[in-house]
Enzyme design. Structure first.
Site, short mmCIF file in Angstrom:
data_model
loop_
_atom_site.label_atom_id
_atom_site.label_comp_id
_atom_site.label_asym_id
_atom_site.label_seq_id
_atom_site.Cartn_x
_atom_site.Cartn_y
_atom_site.Cartn_z
N ARG A 116 91.82 53.97 66.84
CA ARG A 116 92.79 53.67 65.76
C ARG A 116 93.11 54.92 64.94
NH1 ARG A 116 92.42 50.24 68.74
NH2 ARG A 116 92.14 48.00 68.40
N SER A 130 94.28 42.74 62.20
CA SER A 130 92.95 43.11 61.73
C SER A 130 93.07 44.00 60.51
CB SER A 130 92.20 43.89 62.81
OG SER A 130 92.12 43.12 63.97
N GLU A 138 92.29 49.16 58.26
CA GLU A 138 93.08 49.65 59.40
C GLU A 138 94.52 49.94 59.00
OE1 GLU A 138 92.53 47.65 63.31
OE2 GLU A 138 94.71 47.67 63.36
C1 FAD Z 1 99.31 39.63 64.04
C2 FAD Z 1 99.06 41.10 64.23
C3 FAD Z 1 98.27 41.53 65.29
C4 FAD Z 1 98.03 42.89 65.49
N1 FAD Z 1 97.25 43.26 66.55
C5 FAD Z 1 97.00 44.58 66.75
C6 FAD Z 1 96.19 44.99 67.86
O1 FAD Z 1 95.74 44.18 68.66
N2 FAD Z 1 95.96 46.30 68.02
C7 FAD Z 1 96.48 47.24 67.17
O2 FAD Z 1 96.23 48.42 67.40
N3 FAD Z 1 97.24 46.89 66.12
C8 FAD Z 1 97.53 45.59 65.89
N4 FAD Z 1 98.28 45.20 64.82
C9 FAD Z 1 98.79 46.22 63.89
C10 FAD Z 1 100.24 46.67 64.19
O3 FAD Z 1 100.92 45.70 64.93
C11 FAD Z 1 100.30 48.00 64.93
O4 FAD Z 1 99.60 48.99 64.24
C12 FAD Z 1 101.74 48.46 65.16
O5 FAD Z 1 101.75 49.62 65.93
C13 FAD Z 1 102.48 48.72 63.86
O6 FAD Z 1 103.86 48.87 64.17
P1 FAD Z 1 104.97 48.79 63.06
O7 FAD Z 1 106.25 49.19 63.71
O8 FAD Z 1 104.96 47.47 62.42
O9 FAD Z 1 104.49 49.93 62.06
P2 FAD Z 1 104.47 49.87 60.46
O10 FAD Z 1 103.52 48.85 60.01
O11 FAD Z 1 105.85 49.84 59.96
O12 FAD Z 1 103.84 51.30 60.16
C14 FAD Z 1 102.45 51.55 60.39
C15 FAD Z 1 102.16 53.02 60.10
O13 FAD Z 1 102.84 53.82 61.04
C16 FAD Z 1 103.77 54.69 60.39
N5 FAD Z 1 104.94 54.75 61.24
C17 FAD Z 1 105.62 53.72 61.80
N6 FAD Z 1 106.61 54.18 62.58
C18 FAD Z 1 106.56 55.53 62.52
C19 FAD Z 1 107.32 56.58 63.10
N7 FAD Z 1 108.36 56.35 63.91
N8 FAD Z 1 107.00 57.87 62.79
C20 FAD Z 1 105.96 58.14 61.96
N9 FAD Z 1 105.20 57.19 61.37
C21 FAD Z 1 105.50 55.89 61.65
C22 FAD Z 1 104.04 54.06 59.03
O14 FAD Z 1 104.44 55.02 58.07
C23 FAD Z 1 102.67 53.48 58.73
O15 FAD Z 1 101.81 54.49 58.26
C24 FAD Z 1 98.57 43.84 64.60
C25 FAD Z 1 99.37 43.41 63.52
C26 FAD Z 1 99.61 42.04 63.35
C27 FAD Z 1 100.47 41.60 62.21
#
Ligand code: FAD
Length: 345
Positions: A168, A241, A337
């Site tokens: 992570r 998580s 996380e």
């Molecule tokens: C129900 C649920 C289940 C999940 N299960 C998992 C799992 O199994 N495994 C796991 O690893 N994660 C999991 N996650 C967490 C999440 O889905 C991931 O971390 C995902 O990659 C976040 O994507 P996002 O586009 O929503 O990013 P955001 O939440 O919008 O951003 C997350 C971080 O990334 C940065 N960011 C986003 N896009 C960019 C970009 N293009 N350039 C630079 N920085 C950027 C943001 O600034 C922030 O710091 C889960 C979340 C939920 C709600």
């Protein structure tokens, strides 16, 4: 050509984060082409602003309003850029949906991402915390990350070896103000066998009558498992998580295991072990508890939930209390996380 970006000042973010926190941003910029990033970042009304890149907001907690520019990458494309019949290189845009990419690769006969099916979010966020699930991490497939480097004011291409991927973790997560990921490149081996060893995957496939499953069946099984185990952000606000599984030296993990025989402990390489954060939280009695509209999911102890109108600050207070009680009882420090915006943990 029409401007490839839009700006919205005093923008509400409640529908743009899965914890459904009603924060606001001074400005929300949506860009449909990475080439407009320099124009947005040097815009006369924005150039002094701190910048936050926002995907689907599924790994963020807005503990306060964001006094700055929230930037949404909305360029979406995916293509095979090289293919020698055995391995293929896929280049996907930051704004492409992650689960859509999983389906796209499987439809093109490219196995590997099936264990990562149904993780919310966009492709651009996948390298940030090196998303992982069911025994597989995105970094196993990422060959390069393209980004706008705010330190050098230019587009760069980083090989996977330079991305500092860990559990992570990545350089992008460690330096969030520096990078705007624009595209991600993946390599797939068409001969890859599905990874079935993670707890529950084989059993789920057996229940579906699959004893020799292909990657598409694995993706279906993973989706079924996830739907059953994790609360759906469409029904209740959450960010998956909320805490990482703590990684400790083997000796310390063995002591804890001896004192708590049912504590799940996994090898984490190089003399260290990973503990189940969910178990620790549940042992402290938090599962299903609620303080106002902030709560810990009754379905999964690792998931912080917003029952309705909890503010980011209220959710953060509850998360800190959970971590403090685990520390007091087990001497183990939990780390969040998701990115906490506007406060320290
Ligand atoms: C129900 C649920 C289940 C999940 N299960 C998992 C799992 O199994 N495994 C796991 O690893 N994660 C999991 N996650 C967490 C999440 O889905 C991931 O971390 C995902 O990659 C976040 O994507 P996002 O586009 O929503 O990013 P955001 O939440 O919008 O951003 C997350 C971080 O990334 C940065 N960011 C986003 N896009 C960019 C970009 N293009 N350039 C630079 N920085 C950027 C943001 O600034 C922030 O710091 C889960 C979340 C939920 C709600």
């Amino acid at each position: 050509m029409a401007e490839a970006f839009t700006l919205l000042f005093d923008a509400p973010l409640g529908s743009l984060n899965t914890l459904r926190v009603n924060a606001t941003a001074s400005c929300l910029a949506t860009a449909s082409d990475p080439d407009v990033l320099p124009a947005i970042l040097s815009h006369e009304r924005l150039r002094e602003f701190p910048v936050l890149v926002l995907g689907e907001g599924s790994n963020l907690l807005f503990a306060a309003d964001f006094h700055g520019l929230v930037l949404r990458p909305a360029w979406r494309s995916v293509r095979i850029s090289e293919d020698d019949g055995r391995t293929a290189i896929v280049r996907a845009a930051a704004g492409y949906g992650w689960d859509a990419l999983v389906d796209w690769t499987l439809a093109h006969g490219l196995p590997g991402l099936e264990n990562l099916a149904l993780i919310p979010g966009l492709v651009g966020a996948a390298p940030i915390q090196n998303i992982g699930a069911y025994g597989v991490e995105a970094s196993e497939f990422i060959t390069a990350v393209e980004a706008w480097d705010r330190a050098w004011c230019g587009f760069v291409r980083l090989d996977a070896a330079d991305c500092g991927f860990g559990y992570r973790d990545s350089i992008f997560k460690r330096e969030p103000d520096r990078w705007i990921v624009t595209n991600v490149e993946f390599r797939f081996d068409r001969q890859r066998r599905p990874a079935l060893d993670y707890a529950g995957v084989r059993e789920e496939l057996a229940a579906l009558g699959n004893t020799d499953p292909g990657p598409t069946q694995v993706a279906s099984a993973v989706r079924r498992l996830r739907r059953r185990k994790l609360p759906d952000p469409a029904s209740i606000g959450n960010a998956g998580s909320f805490f990482k599984n703590p990684v400790l030296a083997n000796e310390r993990a063995a002591e804890l295991k001896a004192a708590n025989p049912s504590l799940p402990v996994y090898a984490a390489g190089e003399g260290s072990s990973k503990l189940s954060a969910a178990w620790l939280i549940e042992a402290c009695g938090w599962r299903g508890r609620r303080e106002g509209d902030a709560g810990i999911s009754a379905q999964h102890a690792l998931v912080l939930v917003n029952h309705g109108r909890a503010t980011g600050a209220e959710l953060l207070i509850l998360a800190r209390r959970v971590a403090a009680s685990v520390d007091a009882r087990f001497g183990v420090r939990l780390e969040p996380e998701p990115r906490i915006v506007g406060a320290e943990f």
